[in-house]
Design an enzyme around this catalytic site. Structure first.
Site, mmCIF file in Angstrom:
data_model
loop_
_atom_site.group_PDB
_atom_site.id
_atom_site.type_symbol
_atom_site.label_atom_id
_atom_site.label_comp_id
_atom_site.label_asym_id
_atom_site.label_seq_id
_atom_site.Cartn_x
_atom_site.Cartn_y
_atom_site.Cartn_z
ATOM 1 N N SER A 129 0.819 -1.197 0.000
ATOM 2 C CA SER A 129 0.000 0.000 0.000
ATOM 3 C C SER A 129 0.864 1.264 0.000
ATOM 4 C CB SER A 129 -0.964 -0.029 1.197
ATOM 5 O OG SER A 129 -1.958 0.961 1.072
ATOM 6 N N ASP A 149 -9.752 -4.244 -5.232
ATOM 7 C CA ASP A 149 -9.209 -3.316 -4.245
ATOM 8 C C ASP A 149 -9.983 -2.004 -4.297
ATOM 9 O OD1 ASP A 149 -7.631 -1.586 -2.684
ATOM 10 O OD2 ASP A 149 -5.771 -2.555 -3.299
ATOM 11 N N HIS A 183 -8.005 -5.044 -0.531
ATOM 12 C CA HIS A 183 -6.737 -4.317 -0.442
ATOM 13 C C HIS A 183 -5.614 -5.130 0.199
ATOM 14 C CE1 HIS A 183 -4.123 -0.872 -0.392
ATOM 15 N NE2 HIS A 183 -4.058 -0.839 0.925
#
Length: 223
Positions: A54, A170, A200
């Site tokens: 991320s 996501d 995610h």
């Protein structure tokens, strides 16, 4: 069979610093550099791979573009290069202004339900006192919105062997960003794995065993 190191970036987890607040992603790079120096000093005979998820994926890309010679390979999980919900250029411009005038202004919260399809993971995330649960602050939001285009403009300079992993459902970091990155990096030793319906945190979703297996296979092949 792998030695693994991780860190809480400044302002996150148990680390010191203003909570969940920076002006630019590069603010985290000194922290990462310290960790890599430590890992290498304690394991001088082993190859060093960098893994980022991320926002950490964006940090890992930024660091790798400057420090490629010290790494054996780069692994990215849902790197934050493009927001899943489209953001208009007007809002991006407004975000820059607000970030300068009121950097700590709360803007939008991260949707915990978008973390994983597994409700137990979502609940653990909500209950974890180490997770910042407040709204994204203006300066941090501006840093995140701006880092994708900045990194994509430099991506052709990335020559490290690279593995990119992303869930195609996501709702936080758009998987299209990973596709664009894959096309942009100049390294011919690159792979992109998309996981159907995964959210995610692909390492905390229902396909986590496959994700780990794909990572391990790739790592073993590059050692």
């Amino acid at each position: 069979g792998f030695v693994v190191y991780g860190l809480d970036y400044r302002g996150h987890g148990a680390s010191e610093g203003p909570e969940a607040q920076i002006k630019h992603i590069s603010d985290y790079e000194p922290d990462l550099a310290q960790l890599i120096t430590l890992a290498k000093s304690e394991n001088p005979e082993l190859p060093c791979f960098l893994f980022g998820h991320s926002m950490g994926g964006a940090v890992a890309i930024s660091y790798s573009l400057e420090q490629q010679n010290g790494l054996k390979g780069l692994l990215l999980s849902a790197p934050y290069l493009r927001n899943a919900a489209p953001v208009s250029p007007i809002l991006v411009g407004i975000a820059k202004i607000i970030a300068n005038i009121a950097p700590n202004l709360p803007t939008q919260a991260v949707d915990a339900e978008a973390i994983s399809r597994n409700p137990d993971v979502v609940q653990a995330y909500k209950n974890d006192p180490m997770v910042y649960s407040g709204k994204v602050k203006a300066a941090m939001g501006n840093a995140l919105l701006g880092i994708g285009p900045e990194l994509m403009a430099k991506a052709s300079g990335l020559t490290l062997p690279t593995l990119i992993l992303h869930g195609d459902a996501d709702g936080i970091a758009d998987c299209e960003g990973s596709k664009e990155l894959f096309d942009a990096v100049s390294c011919t030793d690159k792979e992109l794995e998309l996981y159907p319906d995964s959210y995610h945190e692909i390492l905390n979703d229902y396909d986590q065993d496959k994700v780990l297996a794909d990572m391990t296979t790739w790592l073993n092949r590059h050692i």
